[in-house]
Structures are given as structure tokens and as C-alpha cells.
Enzyme design. Sequence first.
Site, PDB file in Angstrom:
ATOM      1  N   TYR A 297       5.726   0.907  -1.168  1.00  0.00           N
ATOM      2  CA  TYR A 297       6.130  -0.512  -1.143  1.00  0.00           C
ATOM      3  C   TYR A 297       6.798  -0.886  -2.461  1.00  0.00           C
ATOM      4  O   TYR A 297       6.208  -0.747  -3.534  1.00  0.00           O
ATOM      5  CB  TYR A 297       4.902  -1.379  -0.906  1.00  0.00           C
ATOM      6  CG  TYR A 297       5.198  -2.784  -0.445  1.00  0.00           C
ATOM      7  CD1 TYR A 297       5.194  -3.100   0.902  1.00  0.00           C
ATOM      8  CD2 TYR A 297       5.467  -3.804  -1.357  1.00  0.00           C
ATOM      9  CE1 TYR A 297       5.441  -4.400   1.335  1.00  0.00           C
ATOM     10  CE2 TYR A 297       5.725  -5.092  -0.930  1.00  0.00           C
ATOM     11  CZ  TYR A 297       5.709  -5.390   0.422  1.00  0.00           C
ATOM     12  OH  TYR A 297       5.960  -6.670   0.851  1.00  0.00           O
ATOM     13  N   TYR A 341      14.027  -6.224   3.172  1.00  0.00           N
ATOM     14  CA  TYR A 341      12.681  -6.688   2.853  1.00  0.00           C
ATOM     15  C   TYR A 341      12.055  -7.208   4.131  1.00  0.00           C
ATOM     16  O   TYR A 341      12.318  -8.321   4.556  1.00  0.00           O
ATOM     17  CB  TYR A 341      12.745  -7.784   1.787  1.00  0.00           C
ATOM     18  CG  TYR A 341      11.407  -8.406   1.455  1.00  0.00           C
ATOM     19  CD1 TYR A 341      10.425  -7.685   0.802  1.00  0.00           C
ATOM     20  CD2 TYR A 341      11.129  -9.730   1.791  1.00  0.00           C
ATOM     21  CE1 TYR A 341       9.201  -8.260   0.487  1.00  0.00           C
ATOM     22  CE2 TYR A 341       9.906 -10.315   1.478  1.00  0.00           C
ATOM     23  CZ  TYR A 341       8.947  -9.568   0.834  1.00  0.00           C
ATOM     24  OH  TYR A 341       7.735 -10.135   0.522  1.00  0.00           O
TER      25      TYR A 341
END
Length: 388
Positions: A297, A341
Site C-alpha cells: 500500500y 488510488y
Amino acid sequence: MSARARDSLGGRAAIAGIGATEFSKDSGRSELRLAVEAVRAALDDAGLTPADVDGLVTFTMDTSPEITVAQACGMGELSFFSRVHYGGGAACATVQQAALAVAAGVAEVVVCYRAFNERSGRRFGAGVRHREPSAEGVALGWALPFGLLTPASWVAMAARRYLHAHGLTPEAFGHVAVVDRKYAATNPAAWFHGRPITLADHAASRWIAEPLRLLDCCQETDGGQALVVTSLERARELRRPPAVIAAAAQGSGRAQEQMTSFYRDDLTGLPEMGVVARQLWRTSGCGPADIDVGILYDHFTPFVLMQLEEFGFCGRGEAPDFVAAERLPLNTHGGQLGEAYLHGMNGVAEAVRQVRGTSVNQVPGASRILVTAGTGVPTSGLVLTADG
């Protein structure tokens, strides 16, 4: 310490389908429509129909309720529905929730989804504008009066300490941005397709919150992503090779806050991801040397470095050199810095493609993939493997 022993979830469920909308800056349609498009695409990828679905999992931050998605998709009765908190920290946990339901026999086919207009609608990077009083918001009260109003400013505190503790410069973060954008440049689905960057580009980008520059921060995206989870046995009968959920874990560390855990003894690590790492290694039977691809991430580059260290891929302070040497393929879709995103859900999809052998940046022989969710908050992770 929690999760003292290997759990029994590993190998009992698999991801059988993935689907997404295009990734854009202005989708021109509702978040509900984005969710429905992604869910239908994932079901089609698996060779299933809405009528096969009896479970749905999403994020507490998602604006499209499970029952509304079910109705809009044409699903029937649901026997399981769940939401996971803490923003991007929920990404891998949605898959864990689905796998738990499947393993327990509560549901047979569970779809995980996330959809938002995060660029054209509510922009999370804008930070705190208004919050209703809550126990959860108390920690922010110690930071907001001093100007720490945005996610970038919260991460900048830990980033500065990391550089100081290890005698590094902000160039250390640039290696992550360069690698992500290298893979995004060859990924037609990525927003930054065809646009790689150099360390010089990173150093020339404007400051956001020192020591973080623009190219240290993930983009803002409109789009949706969905994943279909079912039993390994059923997945083997479907259209695509299954991505086996070899391990799934959640983690929260001591003195955990949401992005502002500044009162811990050490700001140079991510204890919440350490909890996840220990359980993933226990349950999967894997270790750092066994992993073929890391999908980490990357809302902010410093936290990618800290994750590598928490998982034991390298020692403390050694992650910048580890990334620069490309000792492990990282974020082969381009990550959230380069592709989109989507609160980490697109990263899970990339892990599935690597297992299937269909990634546009395929790592030859990849069969064991580590995926992580948002850091700085209670988080989650997965180890996905090829079947057999």
C-alpha cells in the site's frame, strides 16, 4: 501479543473474479453506478451471475450500501453483509471477511467492492474540514491546532523521524516513486501510463509537507474495483484460475491512532503492519524469501519503506537501498501513485493477475504474492498463491 498461533483460514477460499471501471479524474457518473459496473465486471470475469451472490463486503467509508448494490445489480437474497473500518486499512480485510464467511458456510459467493469519486467528489487529501464529536476524533484534537490537518502532514511527522534516525535524505523516498511509475508507464489501465519519472523529477516536484514532495503522495481517483471470493473447490470449476487466499490478517498496534500515532516510543516503524506480518507468515508458512511480488500500500512513499522492514525483507533503515536495487518486484500495476488510488483494492486485483500470469508487467513464475492495505491506521494483509 495477539494471534499467537497459525489460524485455520488459509487455503479454504480463493479469489475467483476481478473487475474494475476505468480509472479517471472525472467519472461523470454516481458512485453507486461505479460500484455496480465493477461488481458486474468481476462476476463476468468469474463466469458467475448476480443470482449466484449471497454476500457483499465493503468499507465503512463507501457510500453505496450493500442492499442498494444488490438491488441495482439484480441480486437476490443476501445471507452475509459486512463493512470494515479505517479507510484504506480495510482493503485486504474485506477479502478476509469474505473468506471467513465462505469458510464458515455463512455464504457461498461473496463480492468485495469499493467505489468512489475521490477526485471529482470528496477529496480525502483535503484533510479534515468538519467532524462530529467522537471518541475516534479525540486523537486528532492533539494535532489539528498545530496545523496538522491533512494526511500528508500526519505522515510527514513519521517520515522526518525515519530520515533522521537512519541518516537519510528525502531521496530515499524517491526510489519508491520511480519504481511505481516505471510499472505504471507500461500499464494501459494506469492514469500515468506512458509517463515514467526519474529521481531528478522526484526531487524537482513541489513540497507538500516536508519532507514529502508531490511525487511522494498518491493521486486522487474516480473509479470502482470488485473481487469475487468463493470456496477453493468452487473456484476451481469457474472460468479463471483461482488465487488461493493462503493467509489473511488484520492488525492494530499499541498506542494506535488513525494516522497520528505520535506518542509511540518509536515513529520509524509501523507496529500495526508488524502484527499483520507475523500472522501472515505463521499461517501461510511463507517468509520474505518466498515472496515473488510485493503489492504494498503506497498512499505515501515512506510507509512503503517501513512496511518492507516490518515484514523482514531488509533491516531497519535499509529499505531505500532494497527498493533502489529492485530486489523484489513492487507494485507491478503502478501502485496508487501510478495506476489509481482505489483504497488498495486495485492492488489486490493486481496480485490476482500475477497469480494467473496475466499482468501487463508479469513476473515470470510468480506464485506467491504479498498484498498489504493502508498503513498509519489499523490495517490488513494477504498472501495469495497459485493453486497447487
